[in-house]
Design a protein around this motif. Sequence first.
Motif, PDB file in Angstrom:
ATOM      1  N   LEU A 254      -3.265  12.764 -16.929  1.00 29.53           N
ATOM      2  CA  LEU A 254      -4.318  11.942 -17.538  1.00 29.53           C
ATOM      3  C   LEU A 254      -5.375  12.802 -18.213  1.00 29.53           C
ATOM      4  O   LEU A 254      -5.885  12.450 -19.285  1.00 29.53           O
ATOM      5  CB  LEU A 254      -4.959  11.052 -16.469  1.00 29.53           C
ATOM      6  CG  LEU A 254      -4.043   9.941 -15.920  1.00 29.53           C
ATOM      7  CD1 LEU A 254      -4.676   9.303 -14.690  1.00 29.53           C
ATOM      8  CD2 LEU A 254      -3.771   8.885 -16.988  1.00 29.53           C
ATOM      9  N   ILE A 255      -5.697  13.949 -17.609  1.00 26.72           N
ATOM     10  CA  ILE A 255      -6.681  14.854 -18.219  1.00 26.72           C
ATOM     11  C   ILE A 255      -6.129  15.440 -19.523  1.00 26.72           C
ATOM     12  O   ILE A 255      -6.846  15.539 -20.530  1.00 26.72           O
ATOM     13  CB  ILE A 255      -7.064  15.979 -17.239  1.00 26.72           C
ATOM     14  CG1 ILE A 255      -7.929  15.409 -16.103  1.00 26.72           C
ATOM     15  CG2 ILE A 255      -7.816  17.095 -17.957  1.00 26.72           C
ATOM     16  CD1 ILE A 255      -8.261  16.394 -15.014  1.00 26.72           C
ATOM     17  N   LYS A 256      -4.849  15.825 -19.518  1.00 32.75           N
ATOM     18  CA  LYS A 256      -4.230  16.360 -20.740  1.00 32.75           C
ATOM     19  C   LYS A 256      -4.251  15.330 -21.863  1.00 32.75           C
ATOM     20  O   LYS A 256      -4.517  15.652 -23.020  1.00 32.75           O
ATOM     21  CB  LYS A 256      -2.792  16.796 -20.448  1.00 32.75           C
ATOM     22  CG  LYS A 256      -2.699  18.092 -19.662  1.00 32.75           C
ATOM     23  CD  LYS A 256      -1.247  18.466 -19.392  1.00 32.75           C
ATOM     24  CE  LYS A 256      -1.156  19.758 -18.590  1.00 32.75           C
ATOM     25  NZ  LYS A 256       0.246  20.109 -18.270  1.00 32.75           N
ATOM     26  N   GLU A 257      -3.968  14.070 -21.509  1.00 35.99           N
ATOM     27  CA  GLU A 257      -4.010  13.008 -22.516  1.00 35.99           C
ATOM     28  C   GLU A 257      -5.427  12.834 -23.058  1.00 35.99           C
ATOM     29  O   GLU A 257      -5.635  12.665 -24.259  1.00 35.99           O
ATOM     30  CB  GLU A 257      -3.516  11.691 -21.904  1.00 35.99           C
ATOM     31  CG  GLU A 257      -2.021  11.643 -21.668  1.00 35.99           C
ATOM     32  CD  GLU A 257      -1.572  10.307 -21.110  1.00 35.99           C
ATOM     33  OE1 GLU A 257      -2.404   9.378 -21.021  1.00 35.99           O
ATOM     34  OE2 GLU A 257      -0.386  10.192 -20.755  1.00 35.99           O
ATOM     35  N   ALA A 258      -6.402  12.870 -22.150  1.00 32.07           N
ATOM     36  CA  ALA A 258      -7.798  12.703 -22.568  1.00 32.07           C
ATOM     37  C   ALA A 258      -8.258  13.848 -23.465  1.00 32.07           C
ATOM     38  O   ALA A 258      -9.020  13.652 -24.418  1.00 32.07           O
ATOM     39  CB  ALA A 258      -8.695  12.596 -21.337  1.00 32.07           C
ATOM     40  N   GLN A 264     -14.039  15.217 -26.869  1.00 29.45           N
ATOM     41  CA  GLN A 264     -15.483  15.317 -26.622  1.00 29.45           C
ATOM     42  C   GLN A 264     -15.906  14.572 -25.357  1.00 29.45           C
ATOM     43  O   GLN A 264     -17.029  14.723 -24.889  1.00 29.45           O
ATOM     44  CB  GLN A 264     -16.268  14.753 -27.827  1.00 29.45           C
ATOM     45  CG  GLN A 264     -15.907  15.378 -29.167  1.00 29.45           C
ATOM     46  CD  GLN A 264     -16.087  16.884 -29.172  1.00 29.45           C
ATOM     47  OE1 GLN A 264     -17.073  17.389 -28.633  1.00 29.45           O
ATOM     48  NE2 GLN A 264     -15.152  17.604 -29.773  1.00 29.45           N
ATOM     49  N   GLN A 265     -14.997  13.759 -24.819  1.00 31.21           N
ATOM     50  CA  GLN A 265     -15.310  12.968 -23.623  1.00 31.21           C
ATOM     51  C   GLN A 265     -14.122  12.974 -22.672  1.00 31.21           C
ATOM     52  O   GLN A 265     -13.550  11.938 -22.359  1.00 31.21           O
ATOM     53  CB  GLN A 265     -15.650  11.524 -24.014  1.00 31.21           C
ATOM     54  CG  GLN A 265     -16.912  11.387 -24.859  1.00 31.21           C
ATOM     55  CD  GLN A 265     -17.153   9.947 -25.270  1.00 31.21           C
ATOM     56  OE1 GLN A 265     -16.267   9.292 -25.801  1.00 31.21           O
ATOM     57  NE2 GLN A 265     -18.349   9.446 -25.000  1.00 31.21           N
ATOM     58  N   VAL A 266     -13.757  14.147 -22.232  1.00 29.32           N
ATOM     59  CA  VAL A 266     -12.550  14.297 -21.421  1.00 29.32           C
ATOM     60  C   VAL A 266     -12.644  13.514 -20.118  1.00 29.32           C
ATOM     61  O   VAL A 266     -11.728  12.777 -19.748  1.00 29.32           O
ATOM     62  CB  VAL A 266     -12.268  15.793 -21.121  1.00 29.32           C
ATOM     63  CG1 VAL A 266     -11.100  15.921 -20.151  1.00 29.32           C
ATOM     64  CG2 VAL A 266     -11.961  16.531 -22.414  1.00 29.32           C
ATOM     65  N   CYS A 270     -10.657  10.046 -19.318  1.00 28.42           N
ATOM     66  CA  CYS A 270      -9.541  10.258 -18.389  1.00 28.42           C
ATOM     67  C   CYS A 270      -9.374   9.142 -17.376  1.00 28.42           C
ATOM     68  O   CYS A 270      -8.459   8.340 -17.445  1.00 28.42           O
ATOM     69  CB  CYS A 270      -9.730  11.586 -17.657  1.00 28.42           C
ATOM     70  SG  CYS A 270      -8.720  11.778 -16.176  1.00 28.42           S
ATOM     71  N   CYS A 271     -10.306   9.075 -16.439  1.00 32.15           N
ATOM     72  CA  CYS A 271     -10.066   8.247 -15.256  1.00 32.15           C
ATOM     73  C   CYS A 271     -11.325   7.545 -14.787  1.00 32.15           C
ATOM     74  O   CYS A 271     -12.443   7.969 -15.072  1.00 32.15           O
ATOM     75  CB  CYS A 271      -9.544   9.122 -14.110  1.00 32.15           C
ATOM     76  SG  CYS A 271      -8.425  10.441 -14.625  1.00 32.15           S
ATOM     77  N   SER A 272     -11.107   6.512 -14.018  1.00 32.86           N
ATOM     78  CA  SER A 272     -12.214   5.783 -13.416  1.00 32.86           C
ATOM     79  C   SER A 272     -12.782   6.572 -12.239  1.00 32.86           C
ATOM     80  O   SER A 272     -12.055   7.239 -11.512  1.00 32.86           O
ATOM     81  CB  SER A 272     -11.725   4.418 -12.919  1.00 32.86           C
ATOM     82  OG  SER A 272     -12.671   3.820 -12.064  1.00 32.86           O
ATOM     83  N   ASP A 273     -14.098   6.483 -12.050  1.00 30.17           N
ATOM     84  CA  ASP A 273     -14.730   7.103 -10.883  1.00 30.17           C
ATOM     85  C   ASP A 273     -14.280   6.429  -9.586  1.00 30.17           C
ATOM     86  O   ASP A 273     -14.410   7.008  -8.510  1.00 30.17           O
ATOM     87  CB  ASP A 273     -16.261   6.990 -10.980  1.00 30.17           C
ATOM     88  CG  ASP A 273     -16.832   7.853 -12.093  1.00 30.17           C
ATOM     89  OD1 ASP A 273     -16.100   8.726 -12.589  1.00 30.17           O
ATOM     90  OD2 ASP A 273     -18.003   7.654 -12.467  1.00 30.17           O
ATOM     91  N   MET A 274     -13.784   5.201  -9.700  1.00 30.57           N
ATOM     92  CA  MET A 274     -13.350   4.446  -8.532  1.00 30.57           C
ATOM     93  C   MET A 274     -11.838   4.290  -8.503  1.00 30.57           C
ATOM     94  O   MET A 274     -11.307   3.301  -8.007  1.00 30.57           O
ATOM     95  CB  MET A 274     -14.015   3.063  -8.524  1.00 30.57           C
ATOM     96  CG  MET A 274     -15.529   3.102  -8.373  1.00 30.57           C
ATOM     97  SD  MET A 274     -16.067   3.929  -6.857  1.00 30.57           S
ATOM     98  CE  MET A 274     -15.432   2.807  -5.631  1.00 30.57           C
TER      99      MET A 274
END
Length: 318
Positions: A254-258, A264-266, A270-274
């Motif tokens: 998910l990080i690679k996709e982001a 500028q907003q990886v 990427c992912c939800s905090d929850m």
Amino acid sequence: MMSESSSFVKGVVLGGVFCVLVTLLGHMKVGHGTKAHRHEHHHIQAPNKEDVLNLSEGERMELSKSIRVYCIILVKPKDLGHWAAVRETWSKHCDKVEFYSSENVKVFDSVALNTNDMWVMMRKAYKITYERYKDECNWFLLAYPTTFAIIENLKYFLLKKDPSQPFYIGHTVKSGDLEYVDGEGGIVLSIESLRRFSRIVEDSDRCPEQGGMIWKLAEDKQLAICLKYTGVFAENAEDSEGKDVFNTKSVNALIKEAMSTHPQQVVDGCCSDMAITFSGLAPNHMHVMMYGVYRLRPYGHTYNDALVFLPPPGSDND
């Protein structure tokens, strides 16, 4: 010779037409005879923090105790490394967890289902679960051994959901007219949905053990078909900002996709905090996740969560 070749070609064409007709009939059968109302897919979200803060301390404590999650992990002998990792990490945070295996394995305790068919394994596991634990737990998470789940986030998400209602929650995918929860991200059923499934599973016409007329459907799709007959439909789970909380990929993926789509907003991309689940993890990555989620803390920083989900009595979880 030409006539034989012509006959062969005709046979191939006719066979192909027959396959298409049978497949179409198979798809028609899915919706035939169901009494369920027409349903438009909608997304369900986690509660706002403000809603929780408005509760009294007594209400918060009662809510935190009322949500009991039973975890079902479907495993096979080839999954021993993942099996061990799940056992040693996140599954300790379930109120109760059991591993349902395709066969008896001496290394770890499990419920042997004596089949390699994933759909049959899922059916049997759900049926046994309902018979044994319908009075002990009210939410049921089914996961594969490559899944990492954060049970406290799941409980927070379910905080204001009524388990006596037919919830079927996770990361939804649309396949033709069928909307289903992708098993890779984990599947959550309320006790009411599990009750309905335990009944429909006895109906071999609407919920057959061997699904599909030509091509075998994946177990998560077959589950959706059976639940659809009972009026239970897939719901996509999101946080209060609309981000998915059940993930069918690992954090790394998910990080690679982001990084590719939102350089500028990886983090935000990427992912939800929850987030509740991530999938496709190797055993060592599960231990890394455990460290990051439960053990690593910045010194001097306090957390002001309004709710605390205590571990099960006698648990050795982190």
